[in-house]
Design a protein around this motif. Structure first.
Motif, mmCIF file in Angstrom:
data_model
loop_
_atom_site.group_PDB
_atom_site.id
_atom_site.type_symbol
_atom_site.label_atom_id
_atom_site.label_comp_id
_atom_site.label_asym_id
_atom_site.label_seq_id
_atom_site.Cartn_x
_atom_site.Cartn_y
_atom_site.Cartn_z
ATOM 1 N N ASP A 79 0.800 -1.228 0.000
ATOM 2 C CA ASP A 79 0.000 0.000 0.000
ATOM 3 C C ASP A 79 0.831 1.275 0.000
ATOM 4 N N ALA A 80 2.155 1.168 0.180
ATOM 5 C CA ALA A 80 3.013 2.352 0.092
ATOM 6 C C ALA A 80 3.677 2.466 -1.270
ATOM 7 N N GLY A 113 3.389 2.286 -5.822
ATOM 8 C CA GLY A 113 2.617 2.932 -6.878
ATOM 9 C C GLY A 113 3.198 4.272 -7.272
ATOM 10 N N PRO A 130 -0.222 9.567 -8.844
ATOM 11 C CA PRO A 130 -0.794 10.369 -7.761
ATOM 12 C C PRO A 130 -2.312 10.528 -7.860
ATOM 13 N N PRO A 168 -6.251 7.193 -5.443
ATOM 14 C CA PRO A 168 -6.321 7.391 -3.983
ATOM 15 C C PRO A 168 -5.492 6.345 -3.251
ATOM 16 N N ARG A 169 -4.751 6.804 -2.270
ATOM 17 C CA ARG A 169 -3.871 5.900 -1.530
ATOM 18 C C ARG A 169 -4.658 4.746 -0.912
ATOM 19 N N SER A 170 -5.899 4.990 -0.531
ATOM 20 C CA SER A 170 -6.711 3.956 0.103
ATOM 21 C C SER A 170 -7.025 2.798 -0.840
ATOM 22 N N GLU A 171 -6.849 3.010 -2.157
ATOM 23 C CA GLU A 171 -7.167 1.967 -3.131
ATOM 24 C C GLU A 171 -5.959 1.139 -3.542
ATOM 25 N N ILE A 172 -4.771 1.585 -3.167
ATOM 26 C CA ILE A 172 -3.553 0.941 -3.662
ATOM 27 C C ILE A 172 -3.461 -0.516 -3.216
ATOM 28 N N SER A 178 0.720 -1.096 -11.817
ATOM 29 C CA SER A 178 1.006 0.073 -10.979
ATOM 30 C C SER A 178 2.495 0.211 -10.683
#
Length: 236
Positions: free
Chosen positions: A44-45, A47, A50, A53-57, A196
């Motif tokens: 999740d950190a 990708g 930008p 959304p970070r919550s989707e990574i 990604s």
């Protein structure tokens, strides 16, 4: 490989396995060996876009890993859900990897090196080394000790002894090499599934071909072959 029926591959992030071992894994599944993955984080950190959304990574990278695994014949994938970039060698991590070992009951475990290589910044990501150390602790003594992590026995996971460990390795540390020339196209397909992470790499095939060629040269294979290298440990 005649006595190997099940292999568990343990990694810190989605895509780690495919960079280091996808060609090897494709050769194993082609030979009828059942291969399972244990991925410690969801990446999740990671990708590069930008706009995402970070919550989707995390969910994106899980799905990418499933597609990549399918390219090399793997369908059994477990995500432990630890936070990307913040891994440490805790008893909880050792327990969770031990659970995976006891569930799969592999004869062979593949894992990243627990040692920092000062000549390889990317290979020595702290999440990789933490995963390698925790996984080795899980192989010995945790997974085989029926009194370690008693909650696992209560869950029905009996102790299991892993016969051998393959540590993913660079040229100067490897003592065993797998010729992956004939499965290289599937390695590339697996890595392309990690959009990604690899969509921006314009010469992914060339880069991996160079890496594989260096490994094959270290192995003493004939010119034009490609290889993946490992340090093999007897853990019976």
């Amino acid at each position: 490989m005649t006595d190997i029926e099940r292999v568990l591959v343990i990694a810190a992030h989605p895509d780690d396995i495919d960079f280091s071992s996808a060609g090897t894994i494709a050769s194993w599944t082609d030979a009828g060996i059942a291969v399972s993955y244990c991925i410690v984080t969801d990446g999740d950190a990671g990708g590069f876009d930008p706009a995402v959304p970070r919550s989707e990574i995390g969910g994106i990278r899980q799905e990418e890993q499933r597609k990549a695994a399918a390219a090399v014949g793997v369908s059994d994938i477990e995500f432990l859900g630890y936070p990307d970039g913040r891994l440490t060698v805790t008893l909880e991590l050792r327990r969770d990897i031990s659970r995976s070992i006891r569930r799969v009951k592999p004869q062979r475990v593949v894992l990243p090196s627990p040692e920092r290589d000062l000549r390889s910044m990317y290979g020595s990501h702290p999440d990789h080394t933490a995963t390698g150390e925790a996984a080795l602790c899980a192989v010995y003594p945790d997974a085989r000790n029926p009194w370690a992590h008693p909650e696992l026995a209560a869950e029905g996971f009996e102790a299991h002894t892993v016969s051998e460990v393959w540590v993913t390795s660079s040229n100067d540390r490897a003592d065993h090499y797998v010729d992956v020339t004939d499965t290289f196209d599937r390695k590339i397909a697996a890595l392309r599934a990690h959009e990604s992470q690899t969509a921006h790499m314009t010469d992914l095939e060339g880069m991996l071909g160079q890496w594989g060629g260096h490994q094959a040269k270290a192995a003493g294979f004939e010119s034009g072959r490609l290889a993946e290298g490992y340090l093999v440990l007897d853990t019976r």
